[in-house]
Design a protein around this motif. Sequence first.
Motif, PDB file in Angstrom:
ATOM      1  N   GLY A 104       1.550  11.303  -6.561  1.00  0.00           N
ATOM      2  CA  GLY A 104       1.424   9.983  -6.545  1.00  0.00           C
ATOM      3  C   GLY A 104       2.366   9.185  -7.723  1.00  0.00           C
ATOM      4  O   GLY A 104       2.526   8.074  -7.593  1.00  0.00           O
TER       5      GLY A 104
ATOM      6  N   THR B 178       6.799   9.135  -3.088  1.00  0.00           N
ATOM      7  CA  THR B 178       5.201  10.048  -2.952  1.00  0.00           C
ATOM      8  C   THR B 178       4.985  10.244  -1.739  1.00  0.00           C
ATOM      9  O   THR B 178       5.050   9.208  -0.827  1.00  0.00           O
ATOM     10  CB  THR B 178       4.311   9.371  -4.039  1.00  0.00           C
TER      11      THR B 178
ATOM     12  N   SER C 152       1.575  10.865  -1.624  1.00  0.00           N
ATOM     13  CA  SER C 152       0.180  10.908  -2.040  1.00  0.00           C
ATOM     14  C   SER C 152      -0.258  12.109  -2.848  1.00  0.00           C
ATOM     15  O   SER C 152      -0.647  12.186  -3.918  1.00  0.00           O
ATOM     16  CB  SER C 152      -1.024  10.388  -1.111  1.00  0.00           C
TER      17      SER C 152
END
Length: 375
Positions: free
Chosen positions: A188, A193, A195
Amino acid sequence: MNKIWLSSPHMGGAEQEFVQKAFETNWIAPLGPNVNGFEQDLESYLKDESKVACLASGTSALHIALILAGVKLHDEVICQSMTFSASANPIKYLGANPVFIDSEEDTWNMCPIALEESIKDRILKGNKPKAIIVVHLYGMPAKMDEISTIANKFQITLIEDAAEALGSTYKGKKCGTFGDYGILSFNGNKIITTSGGGALVCKNDVDKNKTIFLATQARDNAPHYQHSEIGYNYRMSNVLAGIGRGQMEVLDKHIQFRRGNNRFYKNLFKNCSGIKVFEEPSSSYYSNHWLSCILIDKEKTGFTTEDIRLQLDSDNIESRPLWKPMHLQPVFKDCDYYGESVSEDLFNNGICLPSGSNLTENDFERIATSIKKFL
Ligand SMILES: *Cc1c(COP(=O)(O)O)cnc(C)c1O
């Protein structure tokens, strides 16, 4: 006032469309068109005929890179001391032992002199290291000419931890493509990203296919479940790879923005003797400036990094000391270390400042005001 973070996720817009596609076609499993698409995007971005396997994290990519390098129980692996613990932890997953190396002052990364000294000494002691893990800290490329030459000379597998350095180059070549293996992270806080996610970068399809094989429980080719090797559940999911494909469309924008952050800090501190903004040592280095950092000379300024951190914190602005070297971490206290005190001095005198690609004009003003108030 909102909190200003060191580095927070920054979506470009196309991510949801790729994720939506995954839902519409029910490709929710950890394989599918987004994973292949994201891998292709990364391969064409990195160039030099790189092959990429997308995985669950940068840490899992390092774990597999070490397996591919043949690291086994009681082997030794050389690792840059100044880094995030994820660079070193996978060495321990395999029951091998890290040997830590100091940084040099130009790039804050692995010191080639200490590296060569350590290899010679380990060979004398009868335990030639199996691999070298070099890190491109905060996006700054390490001295890859020197380090590659040493790895070649002693025939030791070179693994590049480019988790923080997607888009950085050394002499025009992308970080992650120098070593036998490279790893990327899409956590992140990184420059792009998913996640959570990572990738292993390698040179050929044999290594790529072996990585995917190990990352999907090492299933042999048979109609039933047949295994002749220990496998892992390390593959990236097709949903998250959709976010990655969207992020690839804004990667270059993120890099330009973060390089702009670095110029902002250079300007902010230009008249402060005793404060040095971390920048490229020469035009051979091109950093994505994932995080912008400063070094403070306590004698000249009369204050410490902790004083600045507390000031920023009181204005709801995040900052953080530089990585604490691994040879000073309680968990690695028994490991050998080669070098002097460069990484330790960096840790004691350096701090990372807000560096996101989503900072607003108002955020920059708040950071400048907070720091000027303090100075
Ligand atoms: C983030 C990071 C990693 C680990 O990546 P994950 O995707 O979080 O597992 C490894 N090395 C360095 C230098 C990092 O900054």
